[in-house]
Design a protein around this motif. Structure first.
Motif, PDB file in Angstrom:
ATOM      1  N   LEU A   5      -8.901  -2.196  -0.351  1.00 55.76           N
ATOM      2  CA  LEU A   5      -8.262  -1.107  -0.017  1.00 55.76           C
ATOM      3  C   LEU A   5      -6.580  -1.759   0.753  1.00 55.76           C
ATOM      4  CD1 LEU A   5     -11.011   1.395   1.208  1.00 55.76           C
ATOM      5  CD2 LEU A   5      -9.916   1.236  -0.982  1.00 55.76           C
ATOM      6  N   GLY A   6      -6.755  -2.282   1.349  1.00 55.85           N
ATOM      7  CA  GLY A   6      -4.885  -2.168   1.858  1.00 55.85           C
ATOM      8  C   GLY A   6      -4.523  -3.048   0.407  1.00 55.85           C
ATOM      9  N   ARG A   7      -5.007  -4.150   0.698  1.00 58.92           N
ATOM     10  CA  ARG A   7      -4.255  -4.698  -1.241  1.00 58.92           C
ATOM     11  C   ARG A   7      -4.290  -4.044  -1.633  1.00 58.92           C
ATOM     12  NH1 ARG A   7      -5.564 -10.307  -2.018  1.00 58.92           N
ATOM     13  NH2 ARG A   7      -5.483  -9.967  -4.086  1.00 58.92           N
ATOM     14  N   GLU A   8      -4.621  -3.118  -2.444  1.00 58.72           N
ATOM     15  CA  GLU A   8      -4.733  -1.786  -3.248  1.00 58.72           C
ATOM     16  C   GLU A   8      -2.872  -1.429  -3.156  1.00 58.72           C
ATOM     17  OE1 GLU A   8      -7.649   1.416  -4.390  1.00 58.72           O
ATOM     18  OE2 GLU A   8      -8.749  -0.575  -5.786  1.00 58.72           O
ATOM     19  N   TYR A   9      -3.294  -1.082  -1.611  1.00 56.51           N
ATOM     20  CA  TYR A   9      -2.130   0.137  -1.180  1.00 56.51           C
ATOM     21  C   TYR A   9      -0.786  -0.545  -1.180  1.00 56.51           C
ATOM     22  CZ  TYR A   9       0.910   1.709   2.652  1.00 56.51           C
ATOM     23  OH  TYR A   9       2.112   2.372   3.548  1.00 56.51           O
ATOM     24  N   VAL A  10      -0.970  -2.136  -1.158  1.00 56.62           N
ATOM     25  CA  VAL A  10       0.139  -2.699  -1.090  1.00 56.62           C
ATOM     26  C   VAL A  10       0.405  -3.373  -1.931  1.00 56.62           C
ATOM     27  CG1 VAL A  10       1.003  -5.420  -0.899  1.00 56.62           C
ATOM     28  CG2 VAL A  10       0.198  -4.636   1.534  1.00 56.62           C
ATOM     29  N   THR A  11       0.057  -3.342  -2.964  1.00 56.06           N
ATOM     30  CA  THR A  11       0.368  -3.540  -4.638  1.00 56.06           C
ATOM     31  C   THR A  11       0.964  -2.454  -5.460  1.00 56.06           C
ATOM     32  OG1 THR A  11      -2.532  -4.999  -4.732  1.00 56.06           O
ATOM     33  CG2 THR A  11      -0.974  -3.615  -6.786  1.00 56.06           C
ATOM     34  N   GLY A  12       0.689  -0.800  -4.471  1.00 54.91           N
ATOM     35  CA  GLY A  12       1.410   0.567  -4.916  1.00 54.91           C
ATOM     36  C   GLY A  12       2.885   0.367  -4.380  1.00 54.91           C
ATOM     37  N   LEU A  13       3.191  -1.075  -3.184  1.00 55.67           N
ATOM     38  CA  LEU A  13       4.611  -0.127  -2.451  1.00 55.67           C
ATOM     39  C   LEU A  13       5.218  -1.527  -3.132  1.00 55.67           C
ATOM     40  CD1 LEU A  13       3.355  -0.836   0.891  1.00 55.67           C
ATOM     41  CD2 LEU A  13       3.785   1.425   0.113  1.00 55.67           C
ATOM     42  N   MET A  14       4.705  -2.887  -3.935  1.00 58.36           N
ATOM     43  CA  MET A  14       5.053  -4.054  -4.086  1.00 58.36           C
ATOM     44  C   MET A  14       5.653  -3.278  -6.177  1.00 58.36           C
ATOM     45  SD  MET A  14       3.097  -7.055  -3.621  1.00 58.36           S
ATOM     46  CE  MET A  14       3.823  -8.282  -3.687  1.00 58.36           C
ATOM     47  N   ASP A  60       1.239  -8.039   8.959  1.00 56.08           N
ATOM     48  CA  ASP A  60       1.819  -6.918   8.376  1.00 56.08           C
ATOM     49  C   ASP A  60       3.126  -6.756   8.628  1.00 56.08           C
ATOM     50  OD1 ASP A  60      -1.413  -6.438   7.969  1.00 56.08           O
ATOM     51  OD2 ASP A  60      -1.330  -4.767  10.086  1.00 56.08           O
ATOM     52  N   VAL A  61       3.573  -6.971   9.176  1.00 57.33           N
ATOM     53  CA  VAL A  61       5.601  -7.443   9.700  1.00 57.33           C
ATOM     54  C   VAL A  61       5.582  -7.647   8.803  1.00 57.33           C
ATOM     55  CG1 VAL A  61       7.358  -8.066  11.065  1.00 57.33           C
ATOM     56  CG2 VAL A  61       4.866  -6.255  11.959  1.00 57.33           C
ATOM     57  N   GLY A  62       5.721  -9.176   8.634  1.00 56.00           N
ATOM     58  CA  GLY A  62       5.570  -9.730   7.682  1.00 56.00           C
ATOM     59  C   GLY A  62       5.779  -9.574   6.127  1.00 56.00           C
ATOM     60  N   SER A  63       4.443  -9.218   5.910  1.00 53.86           N
ATOM     61  CA  SER A  63       4.609  -8.730   4.503  1.00 53.86           C
ATOM     62  C   SER A  63       5.400  -6.846   3.822  1.00 53.86           C
ATOM     63  CB  SER A  63       2.441  -7.934   4.126  1.00 53.86           C
ATOM     64  OG  SER A  63       2.134  -9.016   4.686  1.00 53.86           O
ATOM     65  N   MET A  64       5.128  -6.277   5.027  1.00 52.25           N
ATOM     66  CA  MET A  64       6.275  -4.793   4.639  1.00 52.25           C
ATOM     67  C   MET A  64       7.041  -5.326   5.101  1.00 52.25           C
ATOM     68  SD  MET A  64       3.140  -2.438   3.932  1.00 52.25           S
ATOM     69  CE  MET A  64       3.015  -4.326   3.502  1.00 52.25           C
ATOM     70  N   GLY A  65       7.526  -6.192   5.453  1.00 55.95           N
ATOM     71  CA  GLY A  65       9.258  -6.463   5.567  1.00 55.95           C
ATOM     72  C   GLY A  65       9.628  -7.092   4.558  1.00 55.95           C
ATOM     73  N   ALA A  66       8.466  -7.970   3.775  1.00 48.89           N
ATOM     74  CA  ALA A  66       9.253  -8.466   2.136  1.00 48.89           C
ATOM     75  C   ALA A  66       9.055  -7.623   1.648  1.00 48.89           C
ATOM     76  CB  ALA A  66       8.086  -9.493   1.968  1.00 48.89           C
ATOM     77  N   ILE A  67       8.163  -6.688   1.553  1.00 44.47           N
ATOM     78  CA  ILE A  67       8.177  -5.621   0.182  1.00 44.47           C
ATOM     79  C   ILE A  67       9.746  -4.701   0.713  1.00 44.47           C
ATOM     80  CG2 ILE A  67       7.431  -3.692  -0.161  1.00 44.47           C
ATOM     81  CD1 ILE A  67       4.436  -5.201   0.304  1.00 44.47           C
ATOM     82  N   GLU A  68      10.222  -4.695   2.578  1.00 44.68           N
ATOM     83  CA  GLU A  68      10.390  -3.515   2.616  1.00 44.68           C
ATOM     84  C   GLU A  68      12.667  -3.944   1.904  1.00 44.68           C
ATOM     85  OE1 GLU A  68      11.782  -0.434   3.098  1.00 44.68           O
ATOM     86  OE2 GLU A  68      13.281  -0.557   3.200  1.00 44.68           O
ATOM     87  N   LEU A 110      16.469  -4.127  -2.266  1.00 47.95           N
ATOM     88  CA  LEU A 110      18.086  -5.486  -3.672  1.00 47.95           C
ATOM     89  C   LEU A 110      17.283  -4.141  -4.483  1.00 47.95           C
ATOM     90  CD1 LEU A 110      16.066  -8.616  -2.883  1.00 47.95           C
ATOM     91  CD2 LEU A 110      18.187  -7.594  -2.293  1.00 47.95           C
ATOM     92  N   ALA A 111      15.997  -3.700  -4.794  1.00 48.26           N
ATOM     93  CA  ALA A 111      15.737  -2.732  -6.466  1.00 48.26           C
ATOM     94  C   ALA A 111      16.989  -1.622  -6.477  1.00 48.26           C
ATOM     95  CB  ALA A 111      14.514  -2.423  -5.804  1.00 48.26           C
ATOM     96  N   ALA A 120       6.251   0.246  -6.568  1.00 49.61           N
ATOM     97  CA  ALA A 120       7.212   0.815  -5.899  1.00 49.61           C
ATOM     98  C   ALA A 120       8.766   0.291  -5.940  1.00 49.61           C
ATOM     99  CB  ALA A 120       6.738   1.725  -5.141  1.00 49.61           C
ATOM    100  N   ALA A 121       8.665  -0.684  -5.070  1.00 50.03           N
ATOM    101  CA  ALA A 121       9.614  -1.987  -5.498  1.00 50.03           C
ATOM    102  C   ALA A 121      10.101  -2.963  -6.381  1.00 50.03           C
ATOM    103  CB  ALA A 121       9.194  -2.524  -4.440  1.00 50.03           C
ATOM    104  N   LYS A 122       9.585  -2.168  -7.318  1.00 51.35           N
ATOM    105  CA  LYS A 122      10.707  -2.272  -8.434  1.00 51.35           C
ATOM    106  C   LYS A 122       9.822  -3.784  -8.839  1.00 51.35           C
ATOM    107  CE  LYS A 122      14.103   0.677 -10.252  1.00 51.35           C
ATOM    108  NZ  LYS A 122      13.916   1.501  -8.768  1.00 51.35           N
TER     109      LYS A 122
END
Ligand SMILES: [Zn+2]
Length: 462
Positions: free
Chosen positions: A92-101, A148-156, A161-162, A103-105
């Motif tokens: 489920l966490g991976r699904e959430y992260v995929t959605g964020l990615m 989590d900090v590095g994952s969310m930070g990378a997506i941010e 940039l996008a 959204a980050a185009k």
């Protein structure tokens, strides 16, 4: 970094995103909007010679909201998460992260090993990709920051940039590695180090690695497709919490990781002689546990006998037969040594072996050392260390060069190309615990340093 053609007034200065003084009059609408955002504090100002000019910055509030939202998946009553790889919470966490990615185009795929990869093309198709990311799986009873900090930070960073229409020269790839906590499985697959035998190991989810990879959408039969060649990446960057207490204690904002320590682990068996605890005189014993006690003391003495940040630990011990009225005849214990330099680990090990020989003689026991696991040290790239330091200083942040005492996916990526890691303070140095905590501002700082480092690598400094 290459900027869109519709942004003629934006210039690249030391790899960051700034508006040239002389062009300020010629702002188009987008730059005017950026100006408004600067005015409202959405952008950080940097304090170098170009003071008062805006710099591209992440949205710290959004980043910390994402971190909080991610903590819902697998949350436990102690306030942390139990989101071990291949569990339902992980899925489920991976699904959430995929959605964020998305959204980050980013163009999101799951590779055959189950790593989530969000890619965006660069302007120069000949260039190798810049990878950055981390992991979202946790240890059982883990916290909300490790990985989590590095994952969310990378997506941010990708989203920043996008939404500012920054087109990098290199392709960028945000990578969320699978099962970091269970032995760097996803990154090992990418570096070609994951063996067929390891796929049958049972993970903390109860599934084998093979079953787990299928569960998260990978294909264990096609792992060879995941392997990347040495020299195929421009760089790998990872933001992570320190997991130790140095940065907080010394009030330093950013840790520039000089390398990930090598870890050597042995099982040590001490053979004595089990005998009656009541009838065997004190001068006639071959007590394996007493020898073990002397050995543990010797490990500590050897590890502290030379200057440096090496560590030596006996973390597990078993005495046999394990009865109050029997002299222990056999002890099995673990010995673990860590340092950035394998030669130093070897030197310490030889000293410990010499101590063991003396104890064996004095205690009339036998020592046997069996090597269980060796992780070679992974130094970070000196050019990337300089870039991270520069990015932090430009934001007015203090830095310290330090080793990573914990293992990270970056050590596998170091087999493929230059790597760098950015640490932010862990309050109280607590990690792998629900009490793990890093301040929102430190997390935002770390993501901004990551952003600056990605831009500098893109500019071609590495
Ligand atoms: Zn981690």
């Amino acid at each position: 970094m290459i900027l869109g053609a519709r942004a003629p007034a934006l210039a690249v200065l030391t790899g960051s995103f700034q508006i040239r003084r002389e062009d300020n009059q010629k702002m188009n609408r987008r730059e005017f909007n950026i100006g408004l955002m600067v005015g409202s504090g959405a952008f950080a100002f940097h304090r170098s010679a170009f003071a008062k000019q805006p710099q591209l910055g992440v949205n710290g509030a959004r980043l910390n909201e994402h971190l909080k939202a991610l903590s819902e998946f697998g949350k436990n009553p102690q306030g942390g998460v139990s989101r071990v790889a291949y569990s339902e919470a992980d899925r489920l966490g991976r699904e959430y992260v995929t959605g964020l990615m998305l959204a980050a185009k980013l163009n999101v795929t799951v590779d055959a090993a189950g790593n989530i990869i969000g890619r965006r093309a660069g302007s120069d198709p000949r260039l190798k990709p810049i990878l950055f990311g981390s992991h979202i799986d946790s240890v059982p009873e883990g916290g909300n920051y490790d990985g989590d900090v590095g994952s969310m930070g990378a997506i941010e960073v990708a989203q920043t940039l996008a939404e500012n229409n920054v087109v990098t020269r290199h392709p960028i790839e945000v990578v969320i590695f699978q099962n970091e906590e269970g032995g760097l499985i996803g990154s090992a697959a990418m570096s070609g180090a994951l063996t067929e035998k390891e796929l049958d190991n049972v993970s903390r989810s109860g599934k084998t690695i093979r079953e787990g990879i299928k569960f998260i959408g990978g294909d264990p039969a096609k792992l060879s497709a995941v392997k990347r060649e040495k020299g195929s990446i421009a760089a790998y960057l990872e933001l992570h919490i320190e997991q130790g207490g140095t940065l907080e204690a010394e009030k330093i904002d950013i840790g520039v990781v000089e390398g990930i320590v090598g870890i050597n682990w042995w099982d040590v068996t001490i053979e004595g002689f089990a005998n009656h605890a009541g009838t065997t005189a004190m001068n006639n014993r071959q007590d394996a546990l007493l020898a073990a006690a002397r050995f543990i003391e010797a490990v500590n003495r050897v590890a502290t006998s030379v200057p440096g940040r090496q560590v030596g630990t006996v973390g597990r011990i078993q005495a046999l037969p394990g009865a109050p009225n029997v002299i222990p005849g056999k002890v099995i214990l673990s010995l673990e040594l860590r340092d950035l330099d394998s030669a130093k680990i070897e030197m310490l090990y030889q000293k410990i072996r010499a101590e063991a020989d003396q104890i064996a003689q004095a205690s009339k026991v036998k020592f046997d050392f069996k090597e269980i696991n060796v992780n070679i040290p992974a130094p970070t790239d000196s050019r990337i260390r300089a870039i991270i330091d520069e990015s932090a200083k430009e934001l007015g942040l203090t830095t310290k060069v330090m080793p990573s005492g914990a293992g990270h996916d970056a050590q596998d990526m170091a087999r493929l190309g230059p790597v760098g890691m950015i640490f932010v303070p862990s309050i109280g140095g607590i990690s792998h615990s629900p009490k793990e905590f890093s301040r929102p501002k430190d997390i935002e700082n770390g993501a901004n340093v990551l952003l600056g480092a990605v831009m500098r690598v893109d500019k071609g400094s590495v």
